[in-house]
Scaffold this motif. Structure first.
Motif, PDB file in Angstrom:
ATOM      1  N   SER A 245      62.976  55.634  30.385  1.00  0.00           N
ATOM      2  CA  SER A 245      62.825  55.893  28.954  1.00  0.00           C
ATOM      3  C   SER A 245      63.299  54.692  28.149  1.00  0.00           C
ATOM      4  O   SER A 245      64.040  53.844  28.644  1.00  0.00           O
ATOM      5  N   ALA A 246      62.867  54.646  26.880  1.00  0.00           N
ATOM      6  CA  ALA A 246      63.218  53.517  26.023  1.00  0.00           C
ATOM      7  C   ALA A 246      64.725  53.403  25.826  1.00  0.00           C
ATOM      8  O   ALA A 246      65.256  52.302  25.635  1.00  0.00           O
ATOM      9  N   ALA A 247      65.426  54.531  25.898  1.00  0.00           N
ATOM     10  CA  ALA A 247      66.879  54.496  25.749  1.00  0.00           C
ATOM     11  C   ALA A 247      67.521  53.637  26.831  1.00  0.00           C
ATOM     12  O   ALA A 247      68.595  53.064  26.642  1.00  0.00           O
ATOM     13  N   ASN A 248      66.831  53.507  27.970  1.00  0.00           N
ATOM     14  CA  ASN A 248      67.338  52.710  29.082  1.00  0.00           C
ATOM     15  C   ASN A 248      67.340  51.222  28.768  1.00  0.00           C
ATOM     16  O   ASN A 248      68.030  50.446  29.424  1.00  0.00           O
ATOM     17  N   THR A 249      66.578  50.825  27.764  1.00  0.00           N
ATOM     18  CA  THR A 249      66.515  49.406  27.404  1.00  0.00           C
ATOM     19  C   THR A 249      67.409  49.070  26.223  1.00  0.00           C
ATOM     20  O   THR A 249      67.572  47.902  25.889  1.00  0.00           O
ATOM     21  N   ALA A 250      67.975  50.092  25.591  1.00  0.00           N
ATOM     22  CA  ALA A 250      68.728  49.859  24.363  1.00  0.00           C
ATOM     23  C   ALA A 250      70.197  49.568  24.604  1.00  0.00           C
ATOM     24  O   ALA A 250      70.918  49.196  23.686  1.00  0.00           O
ATOM     25  N   VAL A 251      70.664  49.752  25.827  1.00  0.00           N
ATOM     26  CA  VAL A 251      72.079  49.554  26.122  1.00  0.00           C
ATOM     27  C   VAL A 251      72.234  48.586  27.289  1.00  0.00           C
ATOM     28  O   VAL A 251      71.328  48.414  28.099  1.00  0.00           O
ATOM     29  N   THR A 252      73.389  47.977  27.355  1.00  0.00           N
ATOM     30  CA  THR A 252      73.697  47.106  28.485  1.00  0.00           C
ATOM     31  C   THR A 252      73.855  47.951  29.742  1.00  0.00           C
ATOM     32  O   THR A 252      74.479  49.002  29.712  1.00  0.00           O
ATOM     33  N   GLY A 253      73.279  47.493  30.837  1.00  0.00           N
ATOM     34  CA  GLY A 253      73.398  48.240  32.084  1.00  0.00           C
ATOM     35  C   GLY A 253      72.185  49.072  32.428  1.00  0.00           C
ATOM     36  O   GLY A 253      72.190  49.786  33.432  1.00  0.00           O
ATOM     37  N   GLY A 254      71.130  48.992  31.614  1.00  0.00           N
ATOM     38  CA  GLY A 254      69.912  49.734  31.896  1.00  0.00           C
ATOM     39  C   GLY A 254      69.068  49.018  32.944  1.00  0.00           C
ATOM     40  O   GLY A 254      68.931  47.787  32.917  1.00  0.00           O
ATOM     41  N   ALA A 255      68.496  49.779  33.880  1.00  0.00           N
ATOM     42  CA  ALA A 255      67.752  49.168  34.986  1.00  0.00           C
ATOM     43  C   ALA A 255      66.466  48.503  34.520  1.00  0.00           C
ATOM     44  O   ALA A 255      66.096  47.433  35.011  1.00  0.00           O
ATOM     45  N   VAL A 256      65.764  49.132  33.582  1.00  0.00           N
ATOM     46  CA  VAL A 256      64.506  48.547  33.099  1.00  0.00           C
ATOM     47  C   VAL A 256      64.780  47.206  32.423  1.00  0.00           C
ATOM     48  O   VAL A 256      64.075  46.218  32.654  1.00  0.00           O
ATOM     49  N   SER A 257      65.824  47.160  31.610  1.00  0.00           N
ATOM     50  CA  SER A 257      66.186  45.902  30.950  1.00  0.00           C
ATOM     51  C   SER A 257      66.588  44.846  31.961  1.00  0.00           C
ATOM     52  O   SER A 257      66.258  43.665  31.811  1.00  0.00           O
ATOM     53  N   ALA A 258      67.302  45.264  33.005  1.00  0.00           N
ATOM     54  CA  ALA A 258      67.752  44.308  34.021  1.00  0.00           C
ATOM     55  C   ALA A 258      66.565  43.653  34.700  1.00  0.00           C
ATOM     56  O   ALA A 258      66.573  42.437  34.947  1.00  0.00           O
ATOM     57  N   LEU A 259      65.537  44.428  35.007  1.00  0.00           N
ATOM     58  CA  LEU A 259      64.359  43.836  35.644  1.00  0.00           C
ATOM     59  C   LEU A 259      63.634  42.898  34.674  1.00  0.00           C
ATOM     60  O   LEU A 259      63.213  41.806  35.055  1.00  0.00           O
ATOM     61  N   ARG A 260      63.508  43.323  33.423  1.00  0.00           N
ATOM     62  CA  ARG A 260      62.836  42.475  32.439  1.00  0.00           C
ATOM     63  C   ARG A 260      63.591  41.171  32.216  1.00  0.00           C
ATOM     64  O   ARG A 260      62.976  40.141  31.916  1.00  0.00           O
ATOM     65  N   ASP A 261      64.898  41.217  32.363  1.00  0.00           N
ATOM     66  CA  ASP A 261      65.704  40.013  32.159  1.00  0.00           C
ATOM     67  C   ASP A 261      65.623  39.050  33.339  1.00  0.00           C
ATOM     68  O   ASP A 261      66.039  37.899  33.224  1.00  0.00           O
ATOM     69  N   ASP A 262      65.128  39.555  34.464  1.00  0.00           N
ATOM     70  CA  ASP A 262      64.966  38.701  35.636  1.00  0.00           C
ATOM     71  C   ASP A 262      63.563  38.105  35.586  1.00  0.00           C
ATOM     72  O   ASP A 262      62.581  38.732  35.969  1.00  0.00           O
ATOM     73  N   GLY A 263      63.480  36.885  35.093  1.00  0.00           N
ATOM     74  CA  GLY A 263      62.177  36.271  34.846  1.00  0.00           C
ATOM     75  C   GLY A 263      61.260  36.221  36.045  1.00  0.00           C
ATOM     76  O   GLY A 263      60.060  36.490  35.938  1.00  0.00           O
ATOM     77  N   ASP A 264      61.812  35.924  37.219  1.00  0.00           N
ATOM     78  CA  ASP A 264      60.977  35.824  38.415  1.00  0.00           C
ATOM     79  C   ASP A 264      60.407  37.177  38.820  1.00  0.00           C
ATOM     80  O   ASP A 264      59.213  37.309  39.103  1.00  0.00           O
ATOM     81  N   VAL A 265      61.258  38.193  38.871  1.00  0.00           N
ATOM     82  CA  VAL A 265      60.800  39.520  39.288  1.00  0.00           C
ATOM     83  C   VAL A 265      59.835  40.107  38.252  1.00  0.00           C
ATOM     84  O   VAL A 265      58.859  40.768  38.603  1.00  0.00           O
ATOM     85  N   ALA A 266      60.096  39.861  36.972  1.00  0.00           N
ATOM     86  CA  ALA A 266      59.239  40.397  35.919  1.00  0.00           C
ATOM     87  C   ALA A 266      57.822  39.834  35.977  1.00  0.00           C
ATOM     88  O   ALA A 266      56.899  40.422  35.420  1.00  0.00           O
ATOM     89  N   LYS A 267      57.656  38.704  36.656  1.00  0.00           N
ATOM     90  CA  LYS A 267      56.311  38.163  36.828  1.00  0.00           C
ATOM     91  C   LYS A 267      55.499  38.966  37.846  1.00  0.00           C
ATOM     92  O   LYS A 267      54.271  38.886  37.871  1.00  0.00           O
ATOM     93  N   ARG A 268      56.209  39.736  38.675  1.00  0.00           N
ATOM     94  CA  ARG A 268      55.547  40.466  39.753  1.00  0.00           C
ATOM     95  C   ARG A 268      55.555  41.974  39.547  1.00  0.00           C
ATOM     96  O   ARG A 268      54.580  42.658  39.852  1.00  0.00           O
ATOM     97  N   VAL A 269      56.669  42.512  39.069  1.00  0.00           N
ATOM     98  CA  VAL A 269      56.843  43.959  38.954  1.00  0.00           C
ATOM     99  C   VAL A 269      56.667  44.380  37.505  1.00  0.00           C
ATOM    100  O   VAL A 269      57.253  43.784  36.595  1.00  0.00           O
ATOM    101  N   SER A 270      55.884  45.407  37.278  1.00  0.00           N
ATOM    102  CA  SER A 270      55.669  45.920  35.922  1.00  0.00           C
ATOM    103  C   SER A 270      56.739  46.949  35.567  1.00  0.00           C
ATOM    104  O   SER A 270      57.325  47.590  36.450  1.00  0.00           O
ATOM    105  N   THR A 271      56.983  47.099  34.272  1.00  0.00           N
ATOM    106  CA  THR A 271      57.880  48.155  33.792  1.00  0.00           C
ATOM    107  C   THR A 271      57.195  48.926  32.676  1.00  0.00           C
ATOM    108  O   THR A 271      56.385  48.381  31.928  1.00  0.00           O
ATOM    109  N   VAL A 272      57.554  50.208  32.570  1.00  0.00           N
ATOM    110  CA  VAL A 272      57.080  51.070  31.482  1.00  0.00           C
ATOM    111  C   VAL A 272      58.289  51.875  31.017  1.00  0.00           C
ATOM    112  O   VAL A 272      58.898  52.602  31.817  1.00  0.00           O
TER     113      VAL A 272
END
Length: 324
Positions: A245-272
Motif C-alpha cells: 500500500s501507499a502507506a508503505n512508501t510514506a515512512v522510513t523502513g517500508g519495503a516498497v520504498s527500499a526497493l525503489r531506492d535501490d537503483g539497480d534492483v529497481a531497473k529489474r523489479v517492478s513495484t505497485v
C-alpha cells in the motif's frame, strides 16, 4: 513625623485601589473577550463542518470509483496473462486480504496461480542468518555457485527462486528435481510455509510487502534481505512485482520504498503501491505483462512512483480496405 496609622491607611488605600482596578478592568474587558472567544469558536465549528462535508464527498467519490473499477476489472484484465503461471510470495506482516483480492484479479486475467509461499519472521531474522546460511549450503545443488559478494539472503532467495520459478515456458507447471527437498528443508526449519502446489514452477512472481515498516537497529538488514529475495525471484523467472500500500512508501523502513531506492534492483523489479485499491490490483496485472516484455517500472501514488500504471500497449490499426 509619619506615625504608624498613616502607614496602615496608605497600605489599605493601595490595596483598595488595586481591587477597584481589577474589578473595573474585568468588567470592561469581559464582554470583548467573551465575544472574541465566541467568534473564534463559531469559525472553528464552521470550518470543521465544511471539512466534514469535503471528507464525506471524497469518501463517497472514492467508494464510487472503487465500485466501478471492481465491476469492470474482469474486462480490464481479460486475457492479459492467459497461459501464465504466477507464484505468490508473502513477506511476514503482509495483508492476507490484499493477497486474496489480487489472486482473484490474476485469475480473471487468465493466469494460473501455482501456489503460495509465505516467508516467516525467522527467514528475515539477522540473528538466525547463520542457521539459514547453513541450511542453504546443505540443500543447494552441487552445481549452484554463489558470487563471493552474495549475502545470506541472496543465496536463500536464489535457491528458493530457482526451485519455484523458470524462464522456460516448456518447464512451467513441472517440478524442479530439487524442489521437494528444498521446500521440505525450509519448512522443517520454520522459515517458510506453502499452500497450493508451488513446486510446479511458475514464470512470474508477485511478492506482497509487509504492511508495517521495519524498525530498530536491524531494520536496514531486514529491508536489504527482502529486496534481495524480490530480486532473485525476478532473476529466476520472467519477472517479479513487489506490491503493497501507499502507506508503505510514506515512512522510513517500508519495503516498497527500499526497493525503489535501490537503483539497480529497481531497473529489474517492478513495484505497485496501490494493491489496497481495486485500480492497483489491475496495475499489478499490467506490471506483470510489462515484465514479460523485459521492462520494469515503479507504479502507484506513493513516494518514488514514476507513474500510476504502465503505458498501455498500442495497437496499430489495420488499413481499411476499399470496396471494389
Amino acid at each position: 513625623m509619619i506615625d504608624f496609622r498613616y502607614h496602615v491607611v496608605s497600605i489599605v488605600a493601595i490595596f483598595l485601589a488595586l481591587a477597584v482596578g481589577i474589578v473595573l478592568g474585568t468588567t470592561l474587558l469581559q464582554e470583548p473577550a467573551v465575544k472574541s472567544a465566541q467568534e473564534i469558536s463559531a469559525q472553528l465549528t464552521k470550518t470543521k463542518d465544511e471539512l466534514r462535508v469535503q471528507i464525506d464527498q471524497l469518501q463517497g467519490r472514492e467508494a464510487g470509483n472503487d465500485a466501478f473499477v471492481t465491476s469492470v476489472t474482469p474486462k480490464l484484465v481479460a486475457g492479459e496473462l492467459t497461459g501464465q503461471r504466477v507464484l505468490l510470495v508473502e513477506a511476514p506482516g503482509s495483508s492476507t486480504t490484499f493477497r486474496e483480492a489480487e489472486q482473484q484479479v490474476l485469475e480473471e486475467a487468465g493466469a494460473e496461480v501455482s501456489g503460495r509461499v509465505t516467508l516467516t519472521e525467522k527467514f528475515f531474522d539477522p540473528d538466525r542468518s547463520g542457521v539459514l546460511d547453513g541450511l542453504v549450503n546443505q540443500l543447494k545443488p552441487v552445481d549452484m555457485v554463489f558470487p563471493s559478494t552474495a549475502t545470506v539472503w541472496d543465496k536463500a532467495g536464489a535457491l528458493l527462486a530457482s526451485t519455484l520459478l523458470t524462464t522456460d515456458q516448456a518447464q512451467a507447471g513441472t517440478p524442479n528435481a530439487a524442489t521437494a527437498a528444498v521446500i521440505s528443508g525450509f519448512e522443517a526449519g520454520g522459515l517458510v510455509s506453502t499452500d497450493g502446489d508451488p513446486a510446479k514452477r511458475a514464470m512470474l512472481a508477485v511478492m506482497f510487502a509487509p504492511e508495517k515498516a521495519y524498525e530498530g537497529e536491524q531494520a536496514e538488514t531486514q529491508l536489504g534481505a527482502l529486496v534481495s529475495v524480490a530480486d532473485r525471484l525476478d532473476a529466476a523467472g520472467k519477472g517479479a512485482v513487489l506490491t503493497g500500500s501507499a502507506a508503505n512508501t510514506a515512512v522510513t523502513g517500508g519495503a516498497v520504498s527500499a526497493l525503489r531506492d535501490d537503483g539497480d534492483v529497481a531497473k529489474r523489479v517492478s513495484t505497485v503501491d496501490t494493491v489496497d485499491m481495486p485500480t492497483g490490483r489491475v496495475v499489478v496485472v499490467y506490471a506483470l505483462r510489462e515484465q514479460l516484455s523485459g521492462r520494469a517500472g515503479q507504479y502507484g501514488i506513493g513516494k518514488g512512483a514514476s507513474a500510476t500504471q504502465p503505458a498501455l500497449p498500442t495497437t496499430t490499426p489495420s488499413p481499411t480496405q476499399s470496396g471494389s
